[in-house]
Design an enzyme around this catalytic site. Structure first.
Site, PDB file in Angstrom:
ATOM      1  N   GLU A  28      55.533  34.377  37.354  1.00  0.00           N
ATOM      2  CA  GLU A  28      55.112  35.303  38.409  1.00  0.00           C
ATOM      3  C   GLU A  28      54.555  34.456  39.547  1.00  0.00           C
ATOM      4  OE1 GLU A  28      52.106  39.012  39.285  1.00  0.00           O
ATOM      5  OE2 GLU A  28      51.423  37.188  38.336  1.00  0.00           O
TER       6      GLU A  28
ATOM      7  N   HIS B 211      53.703  46.832  36.559  1.00  0.00           N
ATOM      8  CA  HIS B 211      52.391  47.433  36.314  1.00  0.00           C
ATOM      9  C   HIS B 211      51.408  47.223  37.455  1.00  0.00           C
ATOM     10  CE1 HIS B 211      52.051  43.231  35.509  1.00  0.00           C
ATOM     11  NE2 HIS B 211      50.737  43.338  35.487  1.00  0.00           N
ATOM     12  N   ASP B 212      51.795  46.479  38.493  1.00  0.00           N
ATOM     13  CA  ASP B 212      50.916  46.251  39.644  1.00  0.00           C
ATOM     14  C   ASP B 212      51.357  47.034  40.874  1.00  0.00           C
ATOM     15  OD1 ASP B 212      49.346  44.355  38.292  1.00  0.00           O
ATOM     16  OD2 ASP B 212      50.587  42.671  38.946  1.00  0.00           O
TER      17      ASP B 212
ATOM     18  N   ASP C  80      53.240  37.901  27.657  1.00  0.00           N
ATOM     19  CA  ASP C  80      52.552  37.611  28.905  1.00  0.00           C
ATOM     20  C   ASP C  80      51.523  36.502  28.669  1.00  0.00           C
ATOM     21  OD1 ASP C  80      51.592  37.992  31.532  1.00  0.00           O
ATOM     22  OD2 ASP C  80      52.068  40.133  31.383  1.00  0.00           O
TER      23      ASP C  80
END
Ligand code: TEU
Length: 549
Positions: A249, A323-324, A96
């Protein structure tokens, strides 16, 4: 370009995956221990959320050193071991890269604060307007204004996220050079890919202006410069290794931009995440609300993105969870009655689709939201701010709590449920975030012994490697007027596939194209299926029929 289109990505939130030293936080040694499990599932790429030194204001997305390891996850030597061990299982890592902003504790920001002009140019520093107002009217994505006082000066710095996440000024070539060095640093460690956080926000204008109509989003999102910077980064870093897989993203993006971000001949990224399909349960575009999902909107979005990306030669990253996001099972499925059927239907919808599927840890065993009942259990800065804002806006504490329960990012960040042992087998210490209420019934041990969701994912992941149509076929929407089915056809010169997905607990039917009556039943989530011209579909039923031309 490598054969990445046949691979499936698994996302690990390292903090919550497996804790090997019982300090309550997951770590590299825990991931090494679980490599055989990932191998059994069949995934070949693993995206790891940030594990770099960080004050953890935003769970690691506030990085204070890009080229080091936060000791709670392990050491650099252990990271190298992890890469080497995973390689033995045919698994590579995607790291990431949070390159839009740094933690205010990062050396660059600290030097800037201390008055170093060179580093001040790394950030967006602006004085207040003449009337004393903030430099622009932009709103932070985590609530409140996007500007904060820069130390004791009369300047303000831009932070599109938390106040401790200062936006980096990509217009400054020194910033780009530093960030490209970061990417190269990790390439040398043998990683196989990168996930670029909110990368479509890096192209900000030279002069930042008020947004006359909204929160500022359209003033800084998807600016043409983003494409230039991606091409520059591609040449300067990962572009030299065709086996590296990249995903951007993309916050509030458009199809046109995503085609350009991902078309092979543009040399930007391998694929892009967009979030439109996960806003279909937002009231008026507002996350902190409660609303059942809008089926028509979901269907329209999946079809439009599927078809347009296919025709424009772009490549989607396909996902329901990360994860969001709260768990998709809790958002789209009647989990009281149909958790297993629903989990498989959601999986088939994206794994047989055109693009690269992502499995977020725990999805493959049908994990659910934890059902926390008090605010004390939440850790996420976004949730805590949102609760305060909901109360300030006049909501009752009960209502605010209900909204947080449904929408909090902590829903997916709870520890992975490995077994019915203490703390779900995640840790023998006290987990940094409490385990979910369902772990006694829903966990890896039980799932592998008696469940069928994991096996279903395993099959979908294997099919993608075996049948070219799944990665190569184009996307054609089908039965577009159905009130509860999302159906599509995939096609290459040699093969054809139809996929039917019933998004409701009620029965329905779809008229099949004649040719598929002779098709092979490839995927199903009910034991007995009879193929018929007018095909009935039971609660959350999914069916895929395959034929060779
Ligand atoms: O998220 C980007 C983003 O836009 C989020 O604000 C997202 O819309 C929100 O979490 C949904 O409620 C990325 C990371 O995935 C996220 O974890 C970070 O907090 C954020 O960037 C800042 O780095």
């Amino acid at each position: 370009m490598s054969n990445f289109k046949q691979k499936t990505v698994y996302q690990i939130y390292p903090k919550s995956f497996k804790d090997s030293n019982n300090d309550g936080v997951g770590d590299f040694a825990g991931i090494i221990e679980k490599l055989p499990y990932l191998h059994e599932l069949g995934v070949e790429l693993v995206w790891l959320n940030p594990f770099y030194p960080s004050p953890q204001r935003d769970n690691g997305y506030d990085i204070s050193d890009y080229c080091a390891i936060d000791p709670r996850f392990g050491t650099m030597t252990e990271f190298e071991q992890l890469v080497a061990e995973a390689d033995r299982y045919g698994i590579g890592f995607m790291l990431d890269m949070v390159l839009n902003h740094v933690s205010t504790e990062h050396e660059w920001f600290q030097k800037a604060l201390a008055g170093d002009k060179y580093y001040q140019d790394f950030f967006f520093l602006e004085p207040a307007k003449e009337n004393g107002d903030l430099p622009t009217n932009w709103v932070s994505k985590f609530g409140g204004p996007a500007w904060e006082k820069f130390g004791a000066t009369d300047q303000y710095y831009l932070h599109l996220f938390d106040v401790t996440q200062a936006d980096l000024n990509w217009r400054n070539p020194n910033v780009r050079k530093e960030l490209f060095d970061v990417v190269r640093f990790w390439m040398k460690k043998g990683v196989k890919g990168f996930r670029f956080d909110v990368i479509n926000l890096i192209g900000k204008d030279k002069v930042l202006l008020d947004d006359p109509t909204g929160d500022g989003k359209f003033m800084y999102t998807d600016k043409p410069l983003v494409h230039d910077y991606l091409q520059e980064m591609n040449v300067a870093t990962f572009g030299e290794d065709v086996t590296i897989v990249t995903v951007g993203e993309m916050s509030s993006t458009t199809i046109e931009n995503c085609i350009d971000y991902t078309r092979e001949d543009r040399h930007e990224l391998s694929m892009a995440f967009n979030f439109h399909h996960l806003k279909v349960d937002y009231q008026d575009g507002e996350k902190w609300t409660l609303k059942p999902f809008d089926f028509e909107e979901l269907k329209m979005l999946l079809h439009t993105w599927g078809k347009d990306m296919s025709e424009g030669d772009g490549w989607n990253a396909l996902f329901w969870n990360n994860h969001d996001q709260p768990r998709a099972l809790n958002r789209f499925i009647d989990v009281e009655n149909y958790r297993v059927e629903g989990a498989k239907m959601l999986a088939a919808t994206i794994h047989l689709n055109r693009g690269t599927p992502y499995v977020y840890m725990g999805e493959e065993i049908g994990m659910l939201d934890p059902g926390f009942d008090t605010m004390e259990k939440y850790v996420d800065v976004e949730s805590i701010n949102a609760y305060d804002n909901l109360i300030a806006a006049g909501n009752s504490p009960e209502m605010a709590m209900k909204i947080i329960q449904a929408k909090s990012r902590d829903n997916s960040r709870v520890p992975m449920q490995w077994s019915s042992e203490v703390n779900a087998g995640f840790s023998e210490g006290t987990p940094w975030l409490e385990v979910g209420a369902s772990y006694k019934e829903i966990n890896v041990v039980t799932e592998l012994e008696t469940g069928s969701i994991f096996r279903f994912y395993q099959r979908l992941i294997a099919l993608r490697k075996e049948l070219p149509i799944i990665s190569m076929g184009d996307y054609q929407p089908y039965a577009t007027d159905s009130k509860q089915v999302i159906a599509y056809i995939r096609e290459t010169a040699e093969e054809k596939l139809i996929v039917l997905n019933n998004f409701y607990a009620t029965e329905t039917e779809v008229v099949l194209p004649e040719e598929f009556l002779a098709g092979e039943l490839l995927v199903q989530n009910y034991a007995h299926v009879a193929i018929q011209k007018v095909q009935p579909l039971r609660a959350y039923e999914t069916l895929a029929l395959y034929l060779k031309k």
